[in-house]
Design a protein around this motif. Structure first.
Motif, PDB file in Angstrom:
ATOM      1  N   LEU A  19     -10.089  54.878  42.847  1.00 27.88           N
ATOM      2  CA  LEU A  19     -10.694  55.182  41.552  1.00 27.88           C
ATOM      3  C   LEU A  19     -10.642  56.675  41.267  1.00 27.88           C
ATOM      4  CD1 LEU A  19     -13.802  52.827  41.428  1.00 27.88           C
ATOM      5  CD2 LEU A  19     -11.628  52.575  40.234  1.00 27.88           C
ATOM      6  N   THR A  20     -10.826  57.481  42.301  1.00 25.80           N
ATOM      7  CA  THR A  20     -10.722  58.928  42.143  1.00 25.80           C
ATOM      8  C   THR A  20      -9.302  59.302  41.748  1.00 25.80           C
ATOM      9  OG1 THR A  20     -12.430  59.237  43.809  1.00 25.80           O
ATOM     10  CG2 THR A  20     -11.037  61.144  43.308  1.00 25.80           C
ATOM     11  N   TRP A  21      -8.320  58.662  42.377  1.00 29.78           N
ATOM     12  CA  TRP A  21      -6.923  58.928  42.061  1.00 29.78           C
ATOM     13  C   TRP A  21      -6.615  58.535  40.617  1.00 29.78           C
ATOM     14  CZ3 TRP A  21      -2.837  55.622  40.808  1.00 29.78           C
ATOM     15  CH2 TRP A  21      -1.589  56.227  40.764  1.00 29.78           C
ATOM     16  N   LEU A  22      -7.100  57.370  40.189  1.00 27.34           N
ATOM     17  CA  LEU A  22      -6.863  56.932  38.809  1.00 27.34           C
ATOM     18  C   LEU A  22      -7.452  57.930  37.817  1.00 27.34           C
ATOM     19  CD1 LEU A  22      -7.556  53.121  39.088  1.00 27.34           C
ATOM     20  CD2 LEU A  22      -5.349  54.236  38.720  1.00 27.34           C
ATOM     21  N   ARG A  23      -8.645  58.389  38.106  1.00 30.06           N
ATOM     22  CA  ARG A  23      -9.262  59.378  37.216  1.00 30.06           C
ATOM     23  C   ARG A  23      -8.399  60.632  37.144  1.00 30.06           C
ATOM     24  NH1 ARG A  23     -15.347  61.956  37.679  1.00 30.06           N
ATOM     25  NH2 ARG A  23     -15.208  63.175  35.782  1.00 30.06           N
ATOM     26  N   TYR A  24      -7.917  61.103  38.279  1.00 29.93           N
ATOM     27  CA  TYR A  24      -7.062  62.292  38.310  1.00 29.93           C
ATOM     28  C   TYR A  24      -5.799  62.078  37.477  1.00 29.93           C
ATOM     29  CZ  TYR A  24      -3.565  65.542  39.980  1.00 29.93           C
ATOM     30  OH  TYR A  24      -2.561  66.463  40.032  1.00 29.93           O
ATOM     31  N   VAL A  25      -5.166  60.924  37.632  1.00 27.04           N
ATOM     32  CA  VAL A  25      -3.923  60.643  36.906  1.00 27.04           C
ATOM     33  C   VAL A  25      -4.159  60.700  35.409  1.00 27.04           C
ATOM     34  CG1 VAL A  25      -2.247  58.828  36.354  1.00 27.04           C
ATOM     35  CG2 VAL A  25      -2.813  59.333  38.735  1.00 27.04           C
ATOM     36  N   TRP A  26      -5.194  60.022  34.944  1.00 25.41           N
ATOM     37  CA  TRP A  26      -5.419  59.999  33.494  1.00 25.41           C
ATOM     38  C   TRP A  26      -5.865  61.355  32.957  1.00 25.41           C
ATOM     39  CZ3 TRP A  26      -7.065  54.784  35.178  1.00 25.41           C
ATOM     40  CH2 TRP A  26      -6.125  53.827  34.810  1.00 25.41           C
ATOM     41  N   GLU A  27      -6.699  62.056  33.699  1.00 18.57           N
ATOM     42  CA  GLU A  27      -7.144  63.359  33.219  1.00 18.57           C
ATOM     43  C   GLU A  27      -6.023  64.394  33.296  1.00 18.57           C
ATOM     44  OE1 GLU A  27     -10.734  64.264  35.358  1.00 18.57           O
ATOM     45  OE2 GLU A  27     -11.924  62.956  34.073  1.00 18.57           O
ATOM     46  N   SER A  28      -5.213  64.375  34.336  1.00 15.81           N
ATOM     47  CA  SER A  28      -4.160  65.384  34.485  1.00 15.81           C
ATOM     48  C   SER A  28      -2.994  65.162  33.525  1.00 15.81           C
ATOM     49  CB  SER A  28      -3.653  65.431  35.919  1.00 15.81           C
ATOM     50  OG  SER A  28      -2.988  64.237  36.256  1.00 15.81           O
ATOM     51  N   THR A  29      -2.804  63.937  33.072  1.00 13.79           N
ATOM     52  CA  THR A  29      -1.725  63.666  32.128  1.00 13.79           C
ATOM     53  C   THR A  29      -2.224  63.618  30.695  1.00 13.79           C
ATOM     54  OG1 THR A  29      -1.999  61.266  32.363  1.00 13.79           O
ATOM     55  CG2 THR A  29      -0.392  62.350  33.814  1.00 13.79           C
ATOM     56  N   ASN A  30      -3.531  63.838  30.529  1.00 19.40           N
ATOM     57  CA  ASN A  30      -4.144  63.791  29.207  1.00 19.40           C
ATOM     58  C   ASN A  30      -3.850  62.458  28.511  1.00 19.40           C
ATOM     59  OD1 ASN A  30      -5.838  64.903  27.298  1.00 19.40           O
ATOM     60  ND2 ASN A  30      -4.154  65.808  26.139  1.00 19.40           N
ATOM     61  N   THR A  31      -3.904  61.386  29.301  1.00 14.26           N
ATOM     62  CA  THR A  31      -3.654  60.041  28.810  1.00 14.26           C
ATOM     63  C   THR A  31      -4.947  59.246  28.877  1.00 14.26           C
ATOM     64  OG1 THR A  31      -1.433  60.165  29.721  1.00 14.26           O
ATOM     65  CG2 THR A  31      -2.246  57.977  29.177  1.00 14.26           C
ATOM     66  N   SER A  32      -5.219  58.485  27.861  1.00 11.57           N
ATOM     67  CA  SER A  32      -6.422  57.658  27.868  1.00 11.57           C
ATOM     68  C   SER A  32      -6.208  56.436  28.756  1.00 11.57           C
ATOM     69  CB  SER A  32      -6.760  57.174  26.461  1.00 11.57           C
ATOM     70  OG  SER A  32      -7.040  58.265  25.642  1.00 11.57           O
ATOM     71  N   PRO A  33      -7.210  56.092  29.563  1.00 17.02           N
ATOM     72  CA  PRO A  33      -7.091  54.872  30.354  1.00 17.02           C
ATOM     73  C   PRO A  33      -7.141  53.652  29.434  1.00 17.02           C
ATOM     74  CG  PRO A  33      -9.247  55.862  30.664  1.00 17.02           C
ATOM     75  CD  PRO A  33      -8.451  56.801  29.815  1.00 17.02           C
ATOM     76  N   PRO A  34      -6.684  52.516  29.909  1.00 16.53           N
ATOM     77  CA  PRO A  34      -6.718  51.311  29.081  1.00 16.53           C
ATOM     78  C   PRO A  34      -8.157  50.890  28.797  1.00 16.53           C
ATOM     79  CG  PRO A  34      -6.084  50.780  31.318  1.00 16.53           C
ATOM     80  CD  PRO A  34      -6.137  52.267  31.235  1.00 16.53           C
ATOM     81  N   PRO A  35      -8.361  50.098  27.760  1.00 19.57           N
ATOM     82  CA  PRO A  35      -9.723  49.683  27.411  1.00 19.57           C
ATOM     83  C   PRO A  35     -10.363  48.761  28.440  1.00 19.57           C
ATOM     84  CG  PRO A  35      -8.116  48.657  25.959  1.00 19.57           C
ATOM     85  CD  PRO A  35      -7.370  49.624  26.804  1.00 19.57           C
ATOM     86  N   CYS A  36      -9.545  48.044  29.216  1.00 19.60           N
ATOM     87  CA  CYS A  36     -10.075  47.124  30.232  1.00 19.60           C
ATOM     88  C   CYS A  36      -9.387  47.382  31.561  1.00 19.60           C
ATOM     89  CB  CYS A  36      -9.843  45.674  29.823  1.00 19.60           C
ATOM     90  SG  CYS A  36     -10.739  45.190  28.353  1.00 19.60           S
TER      91      CYS A  36
END
Length: 81
Positions: A19-36
């Motif tokens: 989950l920490t890795w997923l957060r890093y990926v979305w924040e570092s790429t300035n991409t919104s995570p999916p809604p679900c």
């Protein structure tokens, strides 16, 4: 609608890092995570769910649900469509 299934049911080490890795990926790429997002935990890991930092998913508008089986996670993701 983009959906996300993260299956850690066979991970031997602590699964919280994913989950920490997923957060890093979305924040570092300035991409919104999916809604679900469905996250399948390791067997017996449910006792540690309270230790998760999932506030970032709520702030991003993502509904993160934790499951004990892939089948349950897939069924929930289908209901999100």
């Amino acid at each position: 609608m983009p959906l996300f299934l993260n299956d850690n049911s066979r991970v031997l080490n602590p699964w919280f890092d994913s989950l920490t890795w997923l957060r890093y990926v979305w924040e570092s790429t300035n991409t919104s995570p999916p809604p679900c997002m469905a996250h399948v935990m390791q067997p017996g890991a449910s006792a540690n769910v309270g230790d998760l930092d999932t506030g970032w998913t709520r702030n991003a508008g993502t509904d993160l649900q934790l499951f004990e089986s892939v089948c349950e996670a897939e069924e929930w993701l289908r209901s999100c469509c």
